[in-house]
Design an enzyme around this catalytic site. Structure first.
Site, short mmCIF file in Angstrom:
data_model
loop_
_atom_site.label_atom_id
_atom_site.label_comp_id
_atom_site.label_asym_id
_atom_site.label_seq_id
_atom_site.Cartn_x
_atom_site.Cartn_y
_atom_site.Cartn_z
N ALA A 104 0.87 -1.17 0.00
CA ALA A 104 0.00 0.00 0.00
C ALA A 104 0.91 1.22 0.00
O ALA A 104 2.07 1.13 0.43
CB ALA A 104 -0.86 -0.02 1.25
N GLY A 143 0.59 -4.97 0.88
CA GLY A 143 -0.60 -5.01 0.03
C GLY A 143 -0.34 -5.70 -1.31
O GLY A 143 -1.28 -6.22 -1.93
N GLU A 153 -0.71 -9.29 -0.57
CA GLU A 153 -2.15 -9.51 -0.35
C GLU A 153 -2.92 -9.48 -1.67
O GLU A 153 -3.86 -10.26 -1.86
CB GLU A 153 -2.69 -8.45 0.62
CG GLU A 153 -2.13 -8.61 2.02
CD GLU A 153 -2.45 -7.45 2.94
OE1 GLU A 153 -2.04 -6.31 2.63
OE2 GLU A 153 -3.12 -7.66 3.97
N GLU A 204 4.58 -5.12 7.19
CA GLU A 204 3.85 -4.08 7.93
C GLU A 204 4.34 -3.92 9.36
O GLU A 204 4.28 -2.84 9.94
CB GLU A 204 2.34 -4.40 7.95
CG GLU A 204 1.62 -4.25 6.62
CD GLU A 204 1.68 -5.51 5.76
OE1 GLU A 204 2.45 -6.45 6.06
OE2 GLU A 204 0.93 -5.54 4.76
N1 COA Z 1 4.65 3.10 -0.44
C1 COA Z 1 5.09 4.27 -0.90
N2 COA Z 1 6.23 4.43 -1.58
C2 COA Z 1 6.98 3.32 -1.77
C3 COA Z 1 6.60 2.06 -1.29
C4 COA Z 1 5.38 1.97 -0.60
N3 COA Z 1 4.91 0.82 -0.14
N4 COA Z 1 7.56 1.15 -1.63
C5 COA Z 1 8.49 1.85 -2.30
N5 COA Z 1 8.14 3.14 -2.39
C6 COA Z 1 8.86 4.22 -3.06
C7 COA Z 1 10.07 4.66 -2.26
O1 COA Z 1 9.70 5.57 -1.24
C8 COA Z 1 10.90 5.31 -3.35
O2 COA Z 1 10.35 6.56 -3.66
P1 COA Z 1 11.33 7.85 -3.90
O3 COA Z 1 12.20 7.43 -5.05
O4 COA Z 1 10.37 8.94 -4.24
O5 COA Z 1 12.08 8.05 -2.63
C9 COA Z 1 10.63 4.41 -4.56
O6 COA Z 1 9.40 3.75 -4.29
C10 COA Z 1 11.69 3.36 -4.79
O7 COA Z 1 11.83 2.60 -3.60
P2 COA Z 1 13.22 2.42 -2.81
O8 COA Z 1 12.90 2.18 -1.36
O9 COA Z 1 14.14 3.56 -3.11
O10 COA Z 1 13.78 1.10 -3.51
P3 COA Z 1 14.81 0.04 -2.87
O11 COA Z 1 15.21 -0.85 -3.99
O12 COA Z 1 15.86 0.73 -2.05
O13 COA Z 1 13.91 -0.83 -1.84
C11 COA Z 1 11.95 -2.03 -1.11
C12 COA Z 1 12.86 -1.61 -2.30
C13 COA Z 1 10.74 -2.73 -1.69
C14 COA Z 1 12.72 -2.97 -0.17
C15 COA Z 1 11.54 -0.76 -0.32
O14 COA Z 1 11.01 0.19 -1.24
C16 COA Z 1 10.50 -0.99 0.75
O15 COA Z 1 10.82 -1.49 1.81
N6 COA Z 1 9.22 -0.61 0.46
C17 COA Z 1 8.17 -0.66 1.43
C18 COA Z 1 7.65 -2.05 1.57
C19 COA Z 1 6.57 -2.09 2.62
O16 COA Z 1 6.78 -1.83 3.79
N7 COA Z 1 5.36 -2.46 2.18
C20 COA Z 1 4.25 -2.59 3.03
C21 COA Z 1 3.48 -1.33 3.07
S1 COA Z 1 2.06 -1.48 4.11
#
Ligand code: COA
Length: 261
Positions: A65, A110, A113, A133
């Site tokens: 999400a 999400g 999910e 989460e």
């Molecule tokens: N919501 C909002 N933005 C998100 C996102 C999410 N769930 N997942 C990634 N993004 C955004 C990042 O903030 C970043 O944006 P920016 O370039 O404007 O700063 C962009 O997507 C790229 O992600 P980034 O974190 O830089 O890539 P990475 O390769 O370093 O890491 C992940 C990849 C997937 C490990 C990491 O993005 C992450 O942990 N995401 C969240 C996962 C999460 O907690 N999901 C559950 C949400 S309830």
């Protein structure tokens, strides 16, 4: 036609691609609204026999999400968000036509999910699954606590949800979370090959089979209701505010680990 989705219909198969690659295809309000529109189309358009859901780019299916939309939510607002997510994913799970997920990278929160609400899943070898989460001081709220336990068993689901750890495609296959692993280049082809077999069957029987297989699982409303309440309650904690803020500020969260009323 859509802002956040790409759609392509050929040979009766609609490919829906979630298209926010710069945010790793995170599900914001607009994606949810458009997923609901595409679900209307899936039900109403008789040219569509089956559906593939995938993510844009080579890195992510859906990374969750959109965490930016979680900032400042109250417990009540959290429940509304979860109800909307659960409702959309119920529509996918109960769709009268097969909907399968082609998981082409991160399927987190999400995203995992969403994949689990599809009728089955195929992964590319770079796919990664998880329910992180807990790192935000939250829990899965779009059906994840229920569907993950149903798909891989309670013990493994509990471990993934409590640790927030990710698993790779090979582990997901071993756990039964995905049916096949193929290379990224062959992902859509593999799915289309399977759906061509399905599309040749009787539509009424397909719909009946989906209904009956879904009924085999204990979709006890209570579990989903408990998930809603618990997801909402997380938002009233300082720890969830810290977890969400820390993600957006690209730092590690500092949880105070105290239960709050
Ligand atoms: N919501 C909002 N933005 C998100 C996102 C999410 N769930 N997942 C990634 N993004 C955004 C990042 O903030 C970043 O944006 P920016 O370039 O404007 O700063 C962009 O997507 C790229 O992600 P980034 O974190 O830089 O890539 P990475 O390769 O370093 O890491 C992940 C990849 C997937 C490990 C990491 O993005 C992450 O942990 N995401 C969240 C996962 C999460 O907690 N999901 C559950 C949400 S309830």
């Amino acid at each position: 036609m859509y802002n956040t989705l790409l759609t392509d219909l050929s040979d009766g198969i609609l490919v829906v691609t979630i298209n926010r690659p710069e945010k790793l295809n995170a599900l914001n309000k607009e994606v949810f609204a458009e997923l609901n529109l595409v679900l209307d189309e899936i039900v109403n358009n008789s040219d569509i026999q089956s559906v593939i859901i995938t993510g844009s780019g080579v890195k992510a299916f859906v990374a969750g999400a959109d965490i930016a939309e979680f900032v400042g939510l109250s417990a009540e607002e959290g429940i509304v968000v979860a109800k909307h997510g659960q409702g959309t994913f119920f529509r996918i799970a109960n769709a009268p036509k097969p909907i399968i997920a082609c998981v082409n990278g991160f399927a987190l929160g999400g995203g995992c999910e969403l994949a689990m609400s599809c009728h089955f899943r195929i992964a590319s070898d770079n796919a990664k699954f998880g329910q992180p989460e807990i790192n935000l001081g939250l829990i899965p709220g779009f059906g994840g606590t229920q569907r993950l336990a149903q798909l891989i068993g309670k013990g493994k689901a509990m471990e993934l949800i409590l640790t927030g750890n990710m698993i790779d495609a090979a582990t997901a296959l071993q756990y039964g979370l995905v049916n096949h692993i193929v290379s990224l280049e062959n992902l859509l082809e593999k799915a289309k090959e399977l759906l061509k077999v399905v599309n040749a069957k009787a539509p009424f029987a397909i719909e009946a089979a989906i209904k009956a297989v879904n009924a085999s699982l204990d979709y006890s409303k209570k579990g989903f209701e408990i998930e809603l309440e618990a997801f909402g309650a997380c938002f009233s904690t300082a720890d969830s505010k810290e977890g969400i803020q820390a993600f957006l500020e690209k730092r590690k969260p500092v949880f105070n680990r105290q239960f709050e009323s």
